[in-house]
Design an enzyme around this catalytic site. Sequence first.
Site, mmCIF file in Angstrom:
data_model
loop_
_atom_site.group_PDB
_atom_site.id
_atom_site.type_symbol
_atom_site.label_atom_id
_atom_site.label_comp_id
_atom_site.label_asym_id
_atom_site.label_seq_id
_atom_site.Cartn_x
_atom_site.Cartn_y
_atom_site.Cartn_z
ATOM 1 N N HIS A 300 23.505 16.545 87.357
ATOM 2 C CA HIS A 300 23.478 16.591 85.899
ATOM 3 C C HIS A 300 24.516 17.581 85.366
ATOM 4 C CE1 HIS A 300 21.451 15.507 82.280
ATOM 5 N NE2 HIS A 300 21.314 16.767 81.923
ATOM 6 N N GLU A 541 37.964 -3.348 98.585
ATOM 7 C CA GLU A 541 37.856 -2.034 99.229
ATOM 8 C C GLU A 541 37.490 -2.136 100.702
ATOM 9 O OE1 GLU A 541 34.956 0.378 97.150
ATOM 10 O OE2 GLU A 541 33.547 -1.259 96.972
ATOM 11 N N ASP A 565 37.672 3.777 99.132
ATOM 12 C CA ASP A 565 37.071 3.161 100.313
ATOM 13 C C ASP A 565 38.101 2.381 101.117
ATOM 14 O OD1 ASP A 565 34.387 3.943 100.545
ATOM 15 O OD2 ASP A 565 33.859 2.736 98.804
ATOM 16 N N CYS A 612 40.828 0.929 90.619
ATOM 17 C CA CYS A 612 39.934 1.947 90.083
ATOM 18 C C CYS A 612 39.693 3.084 91.070
ATOM 19 C CB CYS A 612 38.610 1.323 89.653
ATOM 20 S SG CYS A 612 37.745 0.535 91.011
HETATM 21 C C1 PEP Z 1 36.690 3.246 95.603
HETATM 22 O O1 PEP Z 1 36.122 3.079 96.682
HETATM 23 O O2 PEP Z 1 37.923 3.367 95.481
HETATM 24 C C2 PEP Z 1 35.905 3.334 94.366
HETATM 25 C C3 PEP Z 1 36.494 3.381 93.188
HETATM 26 O O3 PEP Z 1 34.575 3.394 94.467
HETATM 27 P P1 PEP Z 1 33.725 4.673 94.919
HETATM 28 O O4 PEP Z 1 34.666 5.853 94.933
HETATM 29 O O5 PEP Z 1 32.633 4.779 93.932
HETATM 30 O O6 PEP Z 1 33.274 4.271 96.290
HETATM 31 MG MG MG Z 2 34.068 2.351 96.804
#
Ligand code: PEP
Ligand code: MG
Length: 656
Positions: A300, A541, A565, A612
């Site tokens: 949090h 990923e 990932d 992302c």
């Molecule tokens: C990623 O794996 O690049 C991703 C954006 O997801 P997370 O970091 O939440 O695994």
């Molecule tokens: Mg990921």
Amino acid sequence: MERSTIVRVHEGLHARPATRFVKLAKGFESDVELVKDGKVVSAKSSVKLMLLAVKENQEVTVRANGADAIEAIEALIGYLENPKAGLDDEDSPPAGNTGQDAAAALPAVAGATTGLRGVAASEGFAIGPAFAHFPPDIAGQGRRLQVEEVAGEIDRFRAAVAAVQARMDRALAQDSLSAGDRGIIAALRDIAADDSLTGESEGLIKGGNDAVSAVITAASTIAADFSAVDDHYLNARADDVHAVGRQICLVLLGQDDISLETIAEGAILIADDIGAWDLARAPLKRIGGVVCGHGGATSHIAIIARSHGIPAVLGLGDQINALRTAREVALDGNSGRVIIDPDAATRAEFAGRVEAAAQERAGLAIFKTVTPKLAGGKVIEVAANIGSLEEIEAAQEAGAMGVGLFRTELLFMRHMHLPSEDMQAETYAALAKAFAPYPVIVRTLDIGGDKPIAGIEFPDEENPFLGWRGIRMCLDRPDIFKRQLRALLRAAGHGNVKVMLPMVADIGEVRQTRVLVAECAAELKAEGVPHAAFDLGVMIETPAAVLIAPALANEVAFFSIGTNDLTQYIMAADRLNPTVAKLNDVTNPAVMSAIEMTAKAGVAAGIMVGMCGEAAGRPDLIATFIKMGLTELSMSPASIQRAKKTIMAMAAEGAA
Ligand code: PEP
Ligand code: MG
């Protein structure tokens, strides 16, 4: 008089449902009890009820004795049998349990006394005077009361309880309170008002104990009961009971807790843990940085810190004790470094970084409203990665063109039970509304055994990162997955909601999801619930997803490359293991070629390809990604303006 039934209250009689049940029970004059497995408790105490740990689908008996016993049984059985009645969305983790799991998942690395290391939970540099927040333990007076003193002591105790309740009511009345904080404070208030703590304390006072000793003993007994229940989330409520007991004792002693309200401008807040009660009242604008023994990246306090742009290093464990007497503290929220009483050189270094960051921020501010376009006019969407509604403001302040990754894990981790469909639908709708007309991409639950959540039993696994997580778990638990998909279909009415699946490794996972989405849409239609279709995409990923990208591209509306990932799986290097950190490099030719293959497949099929993972915000890589064909980059809000500037510079150089 009694009647038995099977409990249909969703996820059982956890905090808020227990409170509602008690409220109902208190509306009747009769004595009402709930019986489970031979254990009998008063139905008029939410603490006792919670301690019974009644779960969904268990058999219980409601027993009533009194003039309105029939009506009481009728009403209470009605509540237990109506599944909708138990769906409660106000629950939040108890105070004092802010992200300890995350801290455990990312253990602090021991460092030298002058350079400690914890979890980098909110980026940025800070240096300032230390404000140590280590509330002292409270001790009872240990005095035996004379018989004639008892009545007065009980009055004093009741007045203290009333004062604490009133203080909590005032806190609840603040408009600025977030839904999460409101839930936490409401849970504390329930405990303060509960007959268990007050009854137990009064019993001890009648036995001759002074009020402070009585409250300490009563709170410890009840907290121990919570700790003994075989339920992770009920265990954590022990901290709530201690927090409430402490507040009552402070009033009795005429003392104030060390208040964060007196923190100096730019000071670094040092604490073992910061409870929600403190946090809800803290003057966040004045806090320069936060360093905590507890907590982790998803706790949090980390979210609050990130959303207010406060650098934070959490999860220091026992190392926090070294900071108790610090006069000045420097912290690096990007690497998790904390320096106590920095020497002149370090002080100059940090002051320089803070100043440089402020200057960079000022220089970048003009990019907030810029829509970055390439020389040919193509718009590149620079979106935000967020995980809670609290982070919307920071993303908007940065100039996010929508959300490229809404991590839904937090929604599940924060609550004491699985979030209901209604609560999820409201959350996704609020997100969509906040960013309209920009798209918001909601990622379906991406969780595995390394981060336990209430309501899902994960098996012990040798390799949780290669195990039952993300889309794999969701497809095996259609009850959970369909609730999320139904909520997303409901929110999709706003027109800008897109959905993406994490950890996809097989095309069958997308097809199975489509079947479930169709089932959900048909159910909603039959129920007359408004909903709309959404674009379905996948995260790329896993190496498998890269290798089947051309086939996947024919089945989905977009790709979003999760480089965090993807890098760990392509390089076979655990992303949390510092020993192999060198291999965990997105610029390794193996990873870059996987990104290129993905982009090629997406572009060939005419679908949007975005990214992302953390790499999306790297100014040194943005041009390469865009040249590969990526048109959307989603990143932490703090990186957005810099990314927009980089794209504009690229366009100025004439790159297409
Ligand atoms: C990623 O794996 O690049 C991703 C954006 O997801 P997370 O970091 O939440 O695994
Ligand atoms: Mg990921």
